[in-house]
Design a protein around this motif. Structure first.
Motif, short mmCIF file in Angstrom:
data_model
loop_
_atom_site.label_atom_id
_atom_site.label_comp_id
_atom_site.label_asym_id
_atom_site.label_seq_id
_atom_site.Cartn_x
_atom_site.Cartn_y
_atom_site.Cartn_z
N LYS A 223 0.85 -1.19 0.00
CA LYS A 223 0.00 0.00 0.00
C LYS A 223 0.88 1.24 0.00
N ASP B 42 1.42 4.95 0.66
CA ASP B 42 0.91 6.19 1.25
C ASP B 42 1.34 7.38 0.40
N SER C 208 5.35 3.65 2.87
CA SER C 208 4.28 2.73 3.26
C SER C 208 4.45 2.28 4.71
N ASP C 209 3.57 2.75 5.60
CA ASP C 209 3.48 2.26 6.98
C ASP C 209 4.83 2.24 7.70
N GLY C 210 5.50 3.38 7.76
CA GLY C 210 6.76 3.46 8.50
C GLY C 210 7.95 2.90 7.77
N GLN C 211 7.75 2.40 6.57
CA GLN C 211 8.84 1.92 5.73
C GLN C 211 8.86 2.72 4.44
N ASN D 249 13.73 0.84 6.70
CA ASN D 249 12.97 1.34 7.84
C ASN D 249 13.23 2.81 8.11
#
Length: 348
Positions: A195, A197, A217-220, A241
């Protein structure tokens, strides 16, 4: 874009507008005006973040160009009074040379405030690398031809117009290539169930045949390279990360907020040697980002603000030699070399 490109673009535009009336002077003034907006780098900004985020600001605004063009045209006419009958063309020469600088810069990924002061939004289409010989070369050759004594003005004018057409068609090609790449990556992300972002595609160095992909995507964040010759199944992304929680105690700091805004969310946060480093992921590549800022420090009592300091990573120039190989072969990797999680170019 680089200074040479802006000089020859300004020269070509100036000659196209007024070369048949005032000769070489049109190309000379066009070249000067073509690089004028970048003089903002010499302004005494109060800090590193200000210098980074205010560059390509008011000096690149189309509205500012429109307002100052009559004055600059008036100065040129005062100096060349015999050309006063071309005052309208002098205005268009000035305005077009200044405005094409800003518009061309907006095709790169950095961000250009074309509508300052109405908005500070940094427009960035990211369809051209900051240095692209394929765009610059026709304009450079034309600029040289203009000043050759053996070339007649009518021939020079035709060659100059052809150079402008060719360079403009190259921009059109880059936009089509970007659209094609984005469609291909969208399929790949769906297949990989990633996904996005935030998503960004930008040309790899010196080419529009290979594109660097960046996905938040989600902190990565994911980085990869996609060639126009690749299929969706060839798209390979490497995950890294980002420790955004390190900014909790710094979230009200103007410098941090400004960098988050200017990067449009494409940034990473890491702790390095007790320093909190925020990197702009849009320019450079993993282990070799151009713009990195120390925004805080890890202390015994927690994370605190620190004096803003700009730091640079040594670029991995060996990657450039593999760019053409990667264009033709999706198995070639441009991912950075890391040892124990540390970039090789950061080791002492």
């Amino acid at each position: 874009m680089d200074s040479l490109t802006q000089v020859v673009l300004g020269g070509a535009v100036g000659y196209a507008v007024l070369g048949n009336k005032v000769g070489h002077k049109a190309a000379i003034y066009g070249a000067i005006l073509g690089t004028l907006p970048d003089l903002d780098v010499f302004l005494p900004y109060s800090g590193e973040v200000e210098a980074f985020t205010y560059h390509r600001g008011f000096s690149h605004s189309l509205l500012v160009h429109l307002l100052i063009s009559p004055f600059i045209a008036w100065l040129l006419i005062k100096y060349h009074q015999t050309t006063a009958i071309y005052k309208n063309k002098w205005f268009w020469l000035v305005f077009l040379c200044l405005s094409t600088h800003g518009i061309l810069d907006s095709f790169t990924v950095y961000g250009t405030q074309l509508l300052w002061p109405i908005t500070e939004y940094p427009f960035a289409v990211s369809n051209l690398f900051i240095i692209d010989p394929m765009y610059t070369l026709p304009l450079l050759l034309s600029f040289i031809v203009i000043f050759l004594p053996s070339v007649k003005p009518t021939s020079a004018s035709k060659i100059n117009h052809c150079a402008l057409v060719i360079s403009s068609l190259y921009i059109c090609w880059s936009l089509m290539a970007k659209f094609y790449i984005d469609e291909k990556v969208a399929v790949a992300l769906n297949d990989k169930q990633i996904k996005a972002d935030h998503y960004l595609s930008t040309p790899a160095p010196f080419s529009t045949l290979l594109w660097r992909i960046l996905v938040m995507s989600d902190g990565q964040y994911y980085e990869g390279y996609v060639s126009v010759f690749d299929s969706a199944s060839d798209v390979s992304l490497v995950a890294y990360n980002s420790s955004d929680l390190l900014l909790i105690n710094l979230q009200d700091d103007w410098n941090v907020q400004r960098l988050q805004w200017f990067t449009k969310g494409f940034y990473s946060v890491k702790e390095e040697d007790h320093n909190i480093v925020l990197s702009d992921l849009r320019m450079g590549a993993e282990c070799s980002y151009v713009f990195n800022f120390i925004v805080g420090a890890q202390t015994s009592t927690g994370i605190v603000k620190s004096d803003i300091e700009k730091v640079s990573d040594r670029p991995d120039l060996s990657m450039l030699g593999r760019v053409w190989d990667r264009i033709l072969d999706p198995s070639v990797s441009l991912a950075p070399v890391k040892k124990n999680g540390v970039c090789a170019n950061r080791e002492s």
